[in-house]
Design a protein around this motif. Structure first.
Motif, PDB file in Angstrom:
ATOM      1  N   LEU A  96      49.377 109.707  59.305  1.00  0.00           N
ATOM      2  CA  LEU A  96      48.135 110.193  58.513  1.00  0.00           C
ATOM      3  C   LEU A  96      47.984 111.204  57.757  1.00  0.00           C
ATOM      4  O   LEU A  96      48.478 112.334  58.155  1.00  0.00           O
ATOM      5  CB  LEU A  96      46.757 110.455  59.608  1.00  0.00           C
ATOM      6  N   ILE A  98      45.899 113.472  54.717  1.00  0.00           N
ATOM      7  CA  ILE A  98      44.702 113.495  54.003  1.00  0.00           C
ATOM      8  C   ILE A  98      44.573 114.344  52.862  1.00  0.00           C
ATOM      9  O   ILE A  98      45.045 115.591  53.025  1.00  0.00           O
ATOM     10  CB  ILE A  98      43.304 113.844  54.863  1.00  0.00           C
ATOM     11  N   GLN A 104      47.147 118.441  49.877  1.00  0.00           N
ATOM     12  CA  GLN A 104      47.091 118.088  51.120  1.00  0.00           C
ATOM     13  C   GLN A 104      46.149 119.088  51.984  1.00  0.00           C
ATOM     14  O   GLN A 104      46.253 120.040  51.910  1.00  0.00           O
ATOM     15  CB  GLN A 104      48.431 117.831  51.832  1.00  0.00           C
ATOM     16  N   TRP A 107      44.239 118.059  59.240  1.00  0.00           N
ATOM     17  CA  TRP A 107      43.513 117.413  60.007  1.00  0.00           C
ATOM     18  C   TRP A 107      43.512 117.787  61.348  1.00  0.00           C
ATOM     19  O   TRP A 107      44.646 117.889  61.625  1.00  0.00           O
ATOM     20  CB  TRP A 107      43.288 115.700  59.684  1.00  0.00           C
ATOM     21  N   LEU A 128      38.032 112.359  49.531  1.00  0.00           N
ATOM     22  CA  LEU A 128      38.955 112.312  50.248  1.00  0.00           C
ATOM     23  C   LEU A 128      40.032 111.283  50.062  1.00  0.00           C
ATOM     24  O   LEU A 128      39.290 110.075  50.015  1.00  0.00           O
ATOM     25  CB  LEU A 128      38.891 112.311  51.730  1.00  0.00           C
ATOM     26  N   ILE A 130      43.011 109.357  51.666  1.00  0.00           N
ATOM     27  CA  ILE A 130      43.411 109.091  53.022  1.00  0.00           C
ATOM     28  C   ILE A 130      44.497 108.031  52.835  1.00  0.00           C
ATOM     29  O   ILE A 130      44.456 107.141  52.177  1.00  0.00           O
ATOM     30  CB  ILE A 130      42.363 108.607  54.060  1.00  0.00           C
ATOM     31  N   SER A 131      45.764 108.517  53.447  1.00  0.00           N
ATOM     32  CA  SER A 131      46.609 107.276  53.623  1.00  0.00           C
ATOM     33  C   SER A 131      47.290 107.192  55.128  1.00  0.00           C
ATOM     34  O   SER A 131      47.223 108.270  55.708  1.00  0.00           O
ATOM     35  CB  SER A 131      47.857 107.500  52.658  1.00  0.00           C
TER      36      SER A 131
END
Ligand SMILES: [Zn+2]
Length: 642
Positions: A96, A98, A104, A107, A128, A130-131
């Motif tokens: 994860l 974000i 970056q 989180w 945001l 997100i990947s």
């Protein structure tokens, strides 16, 4: 041992001479905002790439608009509708990252709610990025999740490959999903396609709620079959197969699947979808499934569904079951099961309606459509009745309590299934509805039946797929509308009692009785071939799997009294090396005419034991036998609607 030591230390610390410990403050806001029924501002975009077939990894990119700086919570869906428990595959989420404005941002996972990820949205950020990866299990064996991606097909549930913002009802969140498929693959879903080119499919904007309710099947070999030709509301069977030859459907098989749709629509009197898509996998590799959705269902059986038609009838009530859920479970839903988001706990108290009556209509519709013959249906119902008779756990556990099982156990294996009862609300639910049907038929002299209940309870608001919740009293009221009776008492007695036997009054009033003979039950034979087991539940009290593995032991049965347990392995019977289940058949037959017990050499881990099963009752398999002087009300229930 460590934990025990810590506990002892804590006891000493709690004595009056010391201050009571207080919970440490969390380093960030601990609360995940309660969802509110207000539109989430902006539209989320989601891109899921499933082309890494070799490693079974899906890659996810998602853009979530944000309205203001500060604490923000993203959720990974935990309560998966249809599973009735907190089964979201959180362990499979990885890598994860974000970002906001190209930077970056860290989180941190909520320490109470593991499915929640906190970030601090920087000043000026509007979205945001997100990947993450979804590490789909490379095999069904040994993993909590089933195999969902094979070299030939994939079944992707969107809840596994997306995060969503906390704070809004999921129906208030708008999302545009895209999926990148392997070259040349076909796909099917209840979602509506906006554009598709070069293996990239983008769907029309939808709510997050509908997205999660609309999984996507894709694969190399597929066929799309019209099950309601000419009807104003289309229904399709979308088949995906390991091999192209498995797709072939005969005219007779096609006719029966079309009759299923006609009979269901006649029964319920309304349709709660604008189109319905069966997503149907025929595979020996993709994990099997039956999961309901409002306008589709995920269905998965072995390769041989069409090609071994006589041998596979044991799971031919799967499509009728999942289709019934569009009405019972999706459109009409227990009020306590309805939740505003996928991270608010569901409560399962009415699963004996949601699943029990779906099991009932699933088997009835399988018969009315011709997917099952009348004889096959009787064999299936005999198995239902005998399975519940064997569940002696009713001595301590009321049926109502079994509705908590999806939350308690999430379908993990049980050491003593017949004593613990597991999810009996399915099959015993079916028996209760059989009971209700024959009671209504008897008291109204055939004028009314559960068909009338189905029409009254599920047949309103034609064309609407807005969920209509109900409570216990609504079920009672609808039954009273069909036949004035003490339905609350009827239901509560059967749900809350302990002891006694399984509710078989529906079979008796229906003109049949449950009997046991030495002839194997045909439904059992078909279902067991699929699961590679042989059940001796009603004789020695044992279920045997491949290579003599003991899959289940009936509580307090002969094998139990001899000391056998699940997980053991049968090495020899009566001094001869065990080869297959026919050895147990032969031993039971022999013991019937002898006083000698059945001698079993069993291996539990590294220990070998010889046990004596003192059983001389012969083979016993359940069947329904017609009682000639009573009207066959069960036959009337199973007959197709005109
Ligand atoms: Zn179901």
């Amino acid at each position: 041992m460590k934990y025990a030591l810590l506990a002892a230390t804590a006891l000493i610390a709690a004595s009056p001479a010391f201050a009571q410990p207080q919970p440490a403050p969390l380093p960030y806001p601990p609360a995940v905002a309660e969802p509110k029924d207000v539109p989430y501002p902006g539209t989320i975009t989601l891109r899921v790439d499933i082309t890494d077939l070799a490693r079974h990894i899906a890659t996810v990119h998602e853009t979530v608009p944000v309205a203001k700086p500060g604490d923000f919570v993203l959720l990974y869906p935990q309560w998966v509708p249809g599973d009735h428990g907190p089964t979201g595959p959180l362990t499979e989420l990885a890598s994860l990252v974000i970002k906001a404005g190209g930077q970056q941002i860290p989180w941190i996972r909520d320490v109470v709610n593991m499915n929640a990820f906190h970030v601090t949205v920087p000043q000026g950020a509007t979205a945001l990025d997100i990947s993450f990866q979804y590490l789909s299990p490379p095999s069904t064996e040994g993993f909590r999740e089933r195999e969902e991606i094979t070299p030939d097909m994939a079944d992707i549930a969107w809840n596994t490959v997306s995060l969503y913002p906390a704070g809004a009802f999921t129906r208030d969140i708008t999302i545009v999903p895209t999926m990148i498929l392997p070259k040349g693959w076909h796909y099917a879903t209840a979602l509506e396609t906006d554009r598709a080119a070069d293996g990239e499919v983008t769907f029309k904007p939808t709510s997050y709620n509908t997205l999660v309710d609309s999984p996507i099947y894709s694969g190399k070999y597929s066929a799309r079959i019209d099950l309601a030709p000419g009807a104003k509301t289309p229904v399709h069977l979308n088949i995906f197969a390991d091999r192209p030859e498995d797709l072939a459907i005969t005219p007779d098989q096609l006719a029966k699947h079309r009759t299923l749709v006609q009979q269901a629509v006649k029964l319920f009197g309304a349709q709660h979808y604008n189109h319905y898509d069966f997503l149907f996998a025929l595979s020996d590799q993709l994990g099997g499934i039956g999961l309901e959705h409002h306008r589709s269902s995920e269905d998965g059986v072995g390769r041989n569904y069409f090609t071994d038609w006589d041998g596979t009838y044991g799971y031919r009530d799967l499509l009728p079951h999942e289709y019934t859920h569009s009405w019972n479970g999706k459109f009409r839903r227990p009020a306590d099961l309805w939740a505003p988001s996928f991270n608010v706990p569901e409560r399962d108290s009415l699963l004996w309606v949601y699943e029990g009556q779906t099991e009932f209509w699933g088997q009835v519709l399988a018969t009315r459509s011709g997917l099952w013959s009348h004889t096959q249906a009787l064999e299936a119902i005999a198995m239902d009745a005998a399975e519940m008779q064997a569940d002696v756990g009713r001595q301590w556990r009321p049926l109502q309590d079994t509705t908590n099982d999806p939350i308690i156990n999430e379908r993990r294996p049980l050491a003593w299934r017949s004593w613990e009862r597991a999810e009996d609300y399915y099959i015993e639910g079916l028996l209760i509805w059989l009971d209700a049907d024959s009671l209504i038929r008897e008291k109204t002299h055939g004028a009314k039946s559960m068909n009338d209940f189905a029409h009254a309870f599920f047949g309103m608001d034609d064309g609407s797929f807005v969920t209509l919740p109900y409570q216990f009293d609504d079920v009672v009221k609808a039954l009273n509308g069909v036949l004035p009776y003490d339905w609350a008492g009827f239901l509560r007695t059967r749900l809350d009692r302990t002891g006694g036997s399984a509710p078989l009054d529906g079979i008796a009033r229906g003109g049949y009785q449950l009997v046991y003979t030495e002839e194997e039950n045909a439904y059992q034979k078909s279902a067991e071939a699929e699961r590679h087991v042989k059940s001796f539940t009603w004789s020695v009290g044992l279920v045997i799997g491949g290579e003599g593995s003991i899959k289940d032991v009936e509580w307090n049965g002969p094998a139990f009294r001899a000391g056998l347990v699940i997980g053991g392995k049968i090495i020899a019977i009566n001094g001869l090396a065990y080869q297959d289940a026919s050895d147990m058949v032969a031993a039971i037959k022999l013991a019937k005419t002898s006083k000698a017990p059945i001698e079993v050499l069993v291996q539990d881990d590294r220990h070998f034991r010889t046990v004596q099963i003192d059983y001389h009752g012969g083979l016993r398999y359940p069947h329904l036998q017609r009682v000639q002087d009573k009207p066959a009300l069960l036959d009337e229930l199973l007959a197709p609607l005109k």
